[in-house]
Design an enzyme around this catalytic site. Structure first.
Site, mmCIF file in Angstrom:
data_model
loop_
_atom_site.group_PDB
_atom_site.id
_atom_site.type_symbol
_atom_site.label_atom_id
_atom_site.label_comp_id
_atom_site.label_asym_id
_atom_site.label_seq_id
_atom_site.Cartn_x
_atom_site.Cartn_y
_atom_site.Cartn_z
ATOM 1 N N GLY A 1 0.812 -1.201 0.000
ATOM 2 C CA GLY A 1 0.000 0.000 0.000
ATOM 3 C C GLY A 1 0.842 1.246 0.000
ATOM 4 N N GLY A 2 0.170 2.375 0.192
ATOM 5 C CA GLY A 2 0.879 3.633 0.136
ATOM 6 C C GLY A 2 1.854 3.841 1.277
ATOM 7 C CG MET A 3 0.683 4.489 4.990
ATOM 8 S SD MET A 3 1.582 6.053 5.100
ATOM 9 C CE MET A 3 2.496 5.803 6.607
ATOM 10 N N GLY A 4 3.323 1.085 3.170
ATOM 11 C CA GLY A 4 4.331 0.061 3.329
ATOM 12 C C GLY A 4 3.940 -1.248 2.692
ATOM 13 C CB VAL B 1 1.037 -6.195 4.092
ATOM 14 C CG1 VAL B 1 0.437 -7.023 5.221
ATOM 15 C CG2 VAL B 1 0.595 -4.752 4.198
ATOM 16 C CE LYS C 1 1.696 -0.319 5.983
ATOM 17 N NZ LYS C 1 0.507 0.518 5.852
ATOM 18 C CG ASP D 1 -14.198 3.862 11.243
ATOM 19 O OD1 ASP D 1 -15.359 4.206 10.923
ATOM 20 O OD2 ASP D 1 -13.354 3.498 10.415
#
Length: 692
Positions: A24-27, A29, A43, A137
């Site tokens: 993904g955009g952050m790292g 997995v 991650k 959430d």
């Protein structure tokens, strides 16, 4: 799970890395095996982001915050560290489906299951709040169903109770329809906000619908703040418990402890859950991921790492929990176990027989296979590599067209409601609750659902809409893009009828043949009736639409334009008897229009020109209610009307009957054809016949 590539670590902290789950955009997995052999998701922050010291620190800090929650109802963060300048986070791997995926596949939960769900989730909220946090959430996508019960995931926007939700510019701080009014208004948030969200979750679980809806996000948020929730469809005993959770004023909402006491499930609920198909599916998923992480070797391939794929339907995968990320985001990715569903496939056409030997029946391509339900069945459908029909033990099943082996079974579907092809890859069906469901025909993966469709019978389907008769006897159009009702109109049909009306769709017209033989034509855009023919037949007969022309059997074999202008008609020679008589339903192919009238099978030109008479001397003397099937140079016809006596094959070139399959079998028969194969079903047996 994809193999590791160059540059991927073999170990991260104490975790042995087995493969790549996604990116993904952050790292990136990884799926990994912990020191105790249990599966974990790890991650690792991207190198270019790890250089941002503050971001890296927040990445780890928020994982440590989530570790403060110790609860059997909350997915655990296993560890988080800085290693060689790059932070990583390890979390539990949860193989089960999320709540929204489970409801989409299996339909709304019954009352005992909803009570058990409420009690378990209130326990999760109690433990979260005890750690001084507010989840903020809680929604169906953040609830994973495991063999031990539901688990709450995603602490991406969890904050201490005294804090305010922080978002980047333009980001919506709550999930529309689930966030509490005080969240929508940007006010101080306490644990009562999670209670409101739980109430909205329970409404969805019990009905398959949101408590608050609207045409766009702003309308939904307005409804949350100013309007009452939609609690229709909730049993009264559940409604009175759920309503207080959705109070506008947080002071009037019950605490998680009070909810747990009020919703305390029946002692038998756990046993019912364990016996359910959903629970069995969860157990299979969990066993598979344990097997993979225990036995899978760590391998590296000499290629660039592949990009991840998101598979979002319940039929396409389980849930993976990951915590942390930019802006404090935590998320789950869905990755499907390779053994869960059969692979997609296509089938070549069967070879044609060299010639037909009159009176000598050819051997079946395969079968008979005892796989179908008994009694009158809706026609099977053939898509990709499977033939789909009513299963022997309930629901729908699919056999491979090439060899008759079973490919999949969906036991919860309603065989009575029928199955219809939506396009060349997908079909639609209904379950016992009346929900409209769409599946990939080859794999059986569910692609979408319309829980409020209220289907009794499926009538016709096209790319953008499915037309149904509801349980209340109304005609309804359901859009395939948004799965909402386009229109509903009254009708004279009854959902209690054994077989129901039959229909065809094309050219913005729905042509409906009713059980009393009346034909009605509706505008597919509005549901308005445009014209009708009273007494066309004495029962429902399948109409056919081709290139703007409607072909129908009954008292006449007729062709009409879609605006009702008759092009030609041939009166029947037979006298109707009871619910049978006249012309049977036609089949239309390149050579013309073919139907049976009494003992005679006749083919006419599409312009109504003089027909070719096949003096077949059909058994029974009544026209069949099953349309003929054309494949290759063969025409297959069921003999005998309702009391079927077998299925005969005719040679189109010679216009003679060549053979009869199971002449003494009194049926009833159901059949279809595709790919130079004719599929016959009778007495629970399925057989595939060749053609020439």
């Amino acid at each position: 799970m994809n193999p590791l590539g160059l540059g991927d670590p073999l170990r991260v902290g104490p975790y042995r890395v087995l493969g790549v789950l996604g990116e993904g955009g952050m790292g990136r997995v990884y799926v990994a095996s912990g020191p105790d052999g249990r599966p974990a998701a790890v991650k690792v922050l991207r190198p270019e982001l790890a250089h941002d010291y503050h971001l890296a620190q927040r990445f780890v800090r928020e994982a440590h915050t989530a570790q403060a929650v110790t609860s059997r109802r909350v997915a655990r963060v296993l560890g988080a560290e800085m290693e060689a300048g790059r932070p990583w986070i390890a979390t539990e791997f949860l193989a089960g489906p999320t709540l929204d995926q489970a409801v989409g596949r299996y339909g709304p939960f019954d009352e005992p299951t909803v009570r058990a769900l409420a009690a378990a989730l209130s326990e999760a909220l109690r433990d979260i709040h005890a750690a001084g946090l507010v989840h903020r959430d809680v929604k169906p996508a953040n609830i994973v169903l495991t063999s031990d019960g539901p688990r709450v995931i995603d602490f991406g926007i969890a904050r201490p109770e005294h804090g305010l939700t922080l978002t980047t510019t333009g980001q919506i701080p709550v999930t529309p329809g689930y966030g509490a009014p005080e969240q929508v208004l940007g006010k101080r948030v306490t644990g009562a906000a999670d209670v409101f969200s739980l109430g909205a979750v329970l409404v969805y679980a019990a009905t398959g619908r949101r408590a608050y809806n609207g045409p766009h996000v702003a309308a939904v948020q307005y409804a949350v703040v100013h309007e009452e929730p939609d609690l229709s469809g909730l049993p009264e005993s559940t409604r009175v418990l759920v309503a207080p959770l959705l109070a506008k004023d947080p002071r009037f909402r019950p605490t998680p402890e009070q909810i747990a006491r009020a919703f305390a499930p029946d002692k038998k609920a756990r046993d019912v859950w364990r016996q359910s198909p959903l629970h069995q599916e969860v157990k299979r998923r969990e066993a598979e991921i344990r097997r993979q992480t225990a036995a899978a070797p760590t391998t590296v391939v000499q290629r660039a790492p592949s990009r991840r794929r998101f598979l979002t339907a319940w039929g396409a995968g389980g849930a993976l929990l990951l915590a942390g990320g930019g802006g404090g985001t935590a998320w789950w990715l869905k990755e499907r176990a390779a053994t869960e569903l059969p692979p997609a496939g296509d089938a070549p056409d069967a070879p044609l027989l060299a010639q037909a030997s009159e009176g000598i029946r050819p051997s079946p391509l395969w079968g008979p296979v005892e796989a179908a339900a008994s009694g009158p069945l809706p026609p099977p459908i053939v898509l990709r590599d499977v033939v789909i029909f009513a299963a022997r033990d309930g629901g729908l099943t699919a056999l491979k067209v090439t060899d008759g082996s079973r490919k999949w079974t969906l036991p919860r579907l309603s065989a009575r409601a029928r199955q219809l092809a939506l396009d060349e890859d997908r079909f639609v069906a209904a379950d016992a609750s009346g929900a409209l469901l769409c599946f990939n025909a080859s794999t059986s993966a569910q692609e979408w659902s319309a829980p409020d469709a209220d289907v009794a019978f499926l009538l016709a389907a096209e790319a953008d809409a499915v037309y149904v008769l509801t349980t209340k006897g109304k005609l309804r159009a359901v859009g395939t893009a948004d799965r909402t009702t386009r229109w509903t109109v009254t009708s004279t049909e009854s959902s209690a009828d054994i077989t129901g009306p039959l229909a065809a769709v094309g050219g913005n017209r729905l042509v409906l043949s009713g059980t009393d033989g009346t034909v009605r034509v509706l505008d597919t855009k509005s549901g308005k009736e445009l014209w009708h023919i009273t007494g066309q037949a004495t029962t429902a007969l399948q109409p056919v639409i081709e290139k703007g022309v409607v072909y129908m059997g009954g008292r006449t074999l007729t062709a009409l334009t879609l605006d009702g202008r008759q092009l030609w008609a041939v009166p029947s020679r037979t006298k109707p008897q009871g619910t049978q008589g006249g012309w049977g339903p036609p089949v239309v192919d390149a050579d013309g229009v073919t139907a049976a009238d009494g003992v005679i099978v006749t083919r006419y030109g599409k312009d109504g020109g003089r027909g070719d008479y096949w003096w077949a001397d059909l058994n029974g003397g009544m026209p069949p209610l099953t349309p003929p099937v054309v494949q290759g140079n063969c025409l297959w016809v069921v003999e005998g009307g309702y009391d079927d006596f077998g299925v005969s094959g005719f040679s189109k070139p010679s216009r003679k009957r060549v053979w009869t399959y199971e002449r003494d079998d009194r049926g009833p028969w159901s059949m279809t054809g595709a790919g130079n194969r004719v599929f016959l079903i009778s007495q629970g047996k399925v057989v595939a016949m060749p053609v020439f």
